[in-house]
Design an enzyme around this catalytic site. Structure first.
Site, PDB file in Angstrom:
ATOM      1  N   SER A 156       1.133  -1.211  -0.297  1.00 10.58           N
ATOM      2  CA  SER A 156       0.036  -0.528  -0.163  1.00 10.58           C
ATOM      3  C   SER A 156       0.686   1.521  -0.024  1.00 10.58           C
ATOM      4  O   SER A 156       2.075   1.088   0.533  1.00 10.58           O
ATOM      5  CB  SER A 156      -0.740   0.427   0.791  1.00 10.58           C
ATOM      6  OG  SER A 156      -1.615   1.385   1.469  1.00 10.58           O
ATOM      7  N   TYR A 204      -2.365  -0.483  10.266  1.00 12.45           N
ATOM      8  CA  TYR A 204      -1.899  -1.510   8.755  1.00 12.45           C
ATOM      9  C   TYR A 204      -1.035  -0.224   8.123  1.00 12.45           C
ATOM     10  O   TYR A 204      -0.681  -1.058   7.266  1.00 12.45           O
ATOM     11  CB  TYR A 204      -3.636  -0.526   7.849  1.00 12.45           C
ATOM     12  CG  TYR A 204      -3.714  -0.095   7.193  1.00 12.45           C
ATOM     13  CD1 TYR A 204      -3.781  -1.684   6.194  1.00 12.45           C
ATOM     14  CD2 TYR A 204      -3.379   0.065   5.695  1.00 12.45           C
ATOM     15  CE1 TYR A 204      -4.745  -1.744   4.486  1.00 12.45           C
ATOM     16  CE2 TYR A 204      -3.463   0.133   4.498  1.00 12.45           C
ATOM     17  CZ  TYR A 204      -4.065  -1.178   4.394  1.00 12.45           C
ATOM     18  OH  TYR A 204      -3.931  -1.368   2.977  1.00 12.45           O
TER      19      TYR A 204
END
Length: 253
Positions: free
Chosen positions: A144, A157
């Protein structure tokens, strides 16, 4: 640029929906046989069925990537069905937490790290020996843009995606001379069910998400699928250990 995949085999985790589903369908459109893996049986089987109805070959495999035995079984079932694994897209992931670091819970930490990090590690642990035995292959892991820098209010995350990039780069170096390439794709905000769940309660957040990207919109799952197929293709034969941002310019700011 060569994108010839006909007759080869791809394994996609997290393939029941979103980026995983779209990428599985994209692999099939290129003539690959696809092992569709997910914990979501209904969504995973629907993806495999969509591939078959379009004239492709696909098998659904139920797998929780946080469990060693299930990941090992997923690899064995893929080999039983198709005899090899040329490409693996380790995409299964869990969505972000929404809060400052000190507000996070141990349960959130364990869940996010379990799927996003342990899951990718386990998948590569069992994919790499298969690729070694067959003389090569390519792996793409879903990281990501949150793994490329700071990500306020989603620190767990972010940490998990930094870890995915670390696993990717380390594996790439370890297997570079074995004809196995390992890369990561780093999406920004993409229009998926996960995105809608995160922002449906506050439409203003969705508008803010679009504004984060210099191109003025969020991304499409098809755009991530295209990047994954490129990284698997012979056109990327000299690319390994790379974390490819597909982010509408977000990391260029």
């Amino acid at each position: 640029m060569s994108m010839c995949f006909s007759g080869q085999v791809a394994l996609v985790t997290g393939a029941a929906a979103g980026i995983g589903r779209v990428t599985a369908l994209a692999f099939a459109e290129q003539g690959l046989k696809v092992a569709v893996a997910d914990l979501d049986e209904a969504g995973g089987e629907a993806c495999a069925q969509a591939i078959r109805e379009a004239g492709g070959e696909a098998v659904f495999i139920r797998c929780d990537v946080t469990h060693d035995a299930q990941v090992k079984a997923m690899i064995e079932q893929t080999l039983s069905a198709y005899g090899r694994i040329d490409y693996a897209f380790n995409n299964a992931g869990i969505e972000i937490e929404q809060g400052r670091l000190a507000e996070g819970s141990e349960a959130e930490f364990d869940a996010i790290m379990g799927v996003n990090v342990k899951g990718v590690w386990l998948c590569m642990k069992y994919q790499l020996p298969v690729m070694l035995a067959q003389g090569g292959g390519a792996i793409v892991n879903t990281a990501s843009v949150a793994g490329l820098g700071a990500a306020p209010k989603m620190s767990i995350y972010s940490a998990s995606k930094h870890a995915v990039i670390g696993l990717t780069k380390s594996a790439a170096i370890e297997y570079a001379k074995k004809k196995i390439r390992v890369n990561a794709v780093c999406p920004a905000v993409i229009d998926t069910d996960m995105f809608r769940r995160a922002y449906e309660a506050d439409p203003r957040k969705a508008e803010f998400a679009a504004a984060m990207h210099p191109v003025g919109r969020i991304g499409k799952a098809e755009e991530i699928a295209s990047a994954v197929l490129y990284l698997c293709s012979d056109g990327a034969a000299f690319t390994t250990g790379h974390a490819l941002a597909v982010d509408g310019g977000a990391t260029a700011i």
